[in-house]
Design an enzyme around this catalytic site. Sequence first.
Site, PDB file in Angstrom:
ATOM      1  N   ASP A  23       0.823  -1.207   0.000  1.00 37.73           N
ATOM      2  CA  ASP A  23       0.000   0.000   0.000  1.00 37.73           C
ATOM      3  C   ASP A  23       0.855   1.253   0.000  1.00 37.73           C
ATOM      4  O   ASP A  23       1.272   1.726   1.053  1.00 37.73           O
ATOM      5  CB  ASP A  23      -0.902  -0.048   1.239  1.00 37.73           C
ATOM      6  N   GLU A  70      -2.662  10.706   0.944  1.00 41.67           N
ATOM      7  CA  GLU A  70      -3.856   9.859   0.839  1.00 41.67           C
ATOM      8  C   GLU A  70      -4.186   9.224   2.176  1.00 41.67           C
ATOM      9  O   GLU A  70      -5.359   9.085   2.545  1.00 41.67           O
ATOM     10  CB  GLU A  70      -3.634   8.781  -0.220  1.00 41.67           C
ATOM     11  N   GLU A  71      -3.159   8.842   2.925  1.00 35.77           N
ATOM     12  CA  GLU A  71      -3.379   8.134   4.173  1.00 35.77           C
ATOM     13  C   GLU A  71      -3.892   9.035   5.301  1.00 35.77           C
ATOM     14  O   GLU A  71      -4.318   8.544   6.339  1.00 35.77           O
ATOM     15  CB  GLU A  71      -2.081   7.451   4.636  1.00 35.77           C
TER      16      GLU A  71
END
Length: 388
Positions: A128, A162-163
């Site tokens: 990821d 994004e996280e």
Amino acid sequence: MRALLLIHAALASASALLSPQTPLSLSNSATHDPNSALLALHRRLIETPSISGNESTLAEWLADYLRSENLTVALLPVPTRGPNLLAHAGHSRATRVLITSHIDTVPPFIPYSLQHNGTEIWGRGSVDAKACVAAQITAFLHLLHNNTISPSDASLLFVTGEETGGEGMLSFSPTSPGYESVIFGEPTEGKLAAGHKGMVSFHLRVRGKAAHSGYPWLGVSANSVLVRALGVLLDLEPALPSSEKYGASTLNVGRVDGGVAANVVAQEARADVAIRLAGGEPDTVKAQIREALEPIKKDVEGKGGLLEIEWANRAYPPVDMDADVEGFESITVNYGTDVPNLAGEHRRYLYGPGSILVAHGDDEHLAIEDLVRAVGDYERLIMAALEK
């Protein structure tokens, strides 16, 4: 045995590409195993830490790498984050298809390693989403260099943040030229995601009144109020929206803080809560939460305290996606992505190698064969998107 030998040969070639004397470029792969540049790129991405908020070093290295492949690259500033990276082969950034993933990771950094007889790659971001980034780049450049696609057909976007709320994609969205299709990269076990759950998250904040714990009636315990509120929310969970496609909504109390010592009635307390929506709209769920907490809110305010709900900016209903590409299995996933953060009318595909179940853990890892397979799958997705 033959497959294992091929993997080791590719890894040996990848190690050669990683040497300081040899520029890391897919163009160098002509004299190496076809997968060696892919593995070298994936390794370099993992070995360069890029925890959310500290993505600049990786973004700048990746920009140089893509420029070495004769792409036009722009680093697009993102407030409080490293820059986004947009790359294309033609003169215009406007293309029919956008291929995108994120380069930031969750903490902590975990170094690259090979395990299980060299068949698995371990390390932070190995799944990821640096597997997606490496496979997307490899697929895109292979199609481009072979003249299977033209410069106006597709471009690459790798975002930051994004996280931590999707800051990178939210920053890019207002400047998007518009696309017919967007291929998003997240771990989907090598399947096409037909959709993912929505999200509502919030902070509960309680203000009470401090007092000596021997005389608790002289104060208002913020901790006690918070515990009552969280109990009400957990009881509410079964009544949250559900659907046949996504199942039940789930509520997670992710963080709880409060008080200063065991012998002091707590004056302040807070909790962070996230709901994964399987149906309905965020505003409807917010109304359910406000209604459920209203009796506690009135009670604590009547005692001179305060109960507040602070909603997070990022809230969205379940996100349906396109999964109509022949030859791909489809699944639904429970995690959030950047898909709802990119505005516009476009077909939306979500695909990536590896499992989300290891993505944020200390055992994050990916089978090499899954990474290699993803390149071909991304090529098929790009071509399918162009044929729509």
